[in-house]
Design an enzyme around this catalytic site. Structure first.
Site, PDB file in Angstrom:
ATOM      1  CB  CYS A  13      -7.243   0.291   6.876  1.00  0.00           C
ATOM      2  SG  CYS A  13      -8.179  -0.191   5.434  1.00  0.00           S
ATOM      3  CG  ASN A  16      -9.707  -3.726   1.894  1.00  0.00           C
ATOM      4  OD1 ASN A  16     -10.137  -4.881   1.358  1.00  0.00           O
ATOM      5  ND2 ASN A  16      -8.488  -3.342   1.717  1.00  0.00           N
ATOM      6  CB  CYS A  18      -8.752   5.163   2.405  1.00  0.00           C
ATOM      7  SG  CYS A  18     -10.400   5.585   1.912  1.00  0.00           S
ATOM      8  NE  ARG A  19      -6.970   3.998   7.404  1.00  0.00           N
ATOM      9  CZ  ARG A  19      -7.590   3.972   8.741  1.00  0.00           C
ATOM     10  NH1 ARG A  19      -6.698   4.371   9.836  1.00  0.00           N
ATOM     11  NH2 ARG A  19      -8.713   3.294   8.848  1.00  0.00           N
ATOM     12  CB  SER A  20      -5.588  -2.038   4.174  1.00  0.00           C
ATOM     13  OG  SER A  20      -6.960  -2.046   3.636  1.00  0.00           O
ATOM     14  CG  ASP A 133     -10.310   6.846   8.531  1.00  0.00           C
ATOM     15  OD1 ASP A 133     -10.252   7.282   7.420  1.00  0.00           O
ATOM     16  OD2 ASP A 133     -11.072   6.098   9.163  1.00  0.00           O
TER      17      ASP A 133
HETATM   18  P1  4NP Z   1      -9.904   2.973   5.443  1.00  0.00           P
HETATM   19  O1  4NP Z   1     -10.897   4.242   5.216  1.00  0.00           O
HETATM   20  O2  4NP Z   1     -10.313   2.387   6.855  1.00  0.00           O
HETATM   21  O3  4NP Z   1      -8.598   3.617   5.224  1.00  0.00           O
HETATM   22  O4  4NP Z   1     -10.346   2.236   4.086  1.00  0.00           O
HETATM   23  C1  4NP Z   1     -12.393   4.141   5.674  1.00  0.00           C
HETATM   24  C2  4NP Z   1     -13.198   4.036   4.595  1.00  0.00           C
HETATM   25  C3  4NP Z   1     -14.463   3.939   4.888  1.00  0.00           C
HETATM   26  C4  4NP Z   1     -15.086   4.282   6.135  1.00  0.00           C
HETATM   27  C5  4NP Z   1     -14.065   4.698   7.277  1.00  0.00           C
HETATM   28  C6  4NP Z   1     -12.647   4.563   6.819  1.00  0.00           C
HETATM   29  N1  4NP Z   1     -16.203   4.180   6.572  1.00  0.00           N
HETATM   30  O5  4NP Z   1     -16.834   4.590   7.528  1.00  0.00           O
HETATM   31  O6  4NP Z   1     -17.217   3.962   5.531  1.00  0.00           O
END
Ligand code: 4NP
Length: 166
Positions: A13, A16, A18-20, A133
């Site tokens: 993602c 790294n 939340c989703r992945s 997201d």
């Molecule tokens: P992820 O979510 O891609 O599912 O881990 C996010 C985590 C952090 C950010 C964006 C999405 N960020 O902008 O810091």
């Protein structure tokens, strides 16, 4: 064809956190249910570097724990070597997918890049193939991630079978 070493899958993602990591833990659980835990190794990474070394987001971890799923690991960024080291790199959304295709060095490596929900026939039929997201959204977003990732991982398992990897 099955390989001697475990098949390696990298969930990807943006951050790294939340989703992945959620997809990693859900896939590990599904593989355990299917008796394939020793055949497939699952890890996760992000295309961005902001959260490298951080544990999973506590909102993701709490939502997963409510379903009996423990998130693991510390965030890492996708590396060039991952395209050789992993058999499949699994993007959570179209943006991650495009980034991975851009980072992959050649057509063979691009062939290892898939979009998780493009492997879920219901998501394809609905025209909704992103894992949304949840980072800047409300608390329900974390449950939505779990819902769509659970279906997506079933599609991913079917893809591993279709490619003869398990
Ligand atoms: P992820 O979510 O891609 O599912 O881990 C996010 C985590 C952090 C950010 C964006 C999405 N960020 O902008 O810091």
């Amino acid at each position: 064809m099955t390989t001697d070493r475990p098949v390696r899958v990298l969930m990807v993602c943006l951050g790294n956190i939340c989703r992945s990591p959620t997809a990693e833990a859900v896939m590990v659980g599904l593989l355990e249910e299917e008796g394939l835990a020793d055949r497939v190794e699952v890890a996760s990474a992000g295309t961005g570097s902001w959260h490298v070394g951080n544990p999973p987001d506590e909102r993701s971890a709490a939502a997963a724990l409510r379903r009996g799923i423990s998130l693991r690991g510390a965030a890492q960024q996708v590396r060039d070597a991952d395209f050789a080291d992993y058999d499949l790199l699994v993007a959570m959304d179209a943006s991650n997918h495009a980034d991975l295709l851009r980072l992959a060095g050649d057509d063979e490596l691009r062939g290892k890049v898939v979009l998780l929900r493009a492997l879920d026939p219901d998501a394809v039929a609905a025209g909704d193939t992103d894992v949304p997201d949840p980072y800047y959204g409300g608390p329900n977003g974390f449950d939505t991630v779990l819902d769509v990732v659970e279906s997506g991982c079933r599609g991913l398992l079917a893809e591993l079978r279709a490619r003869g990897l398990v």
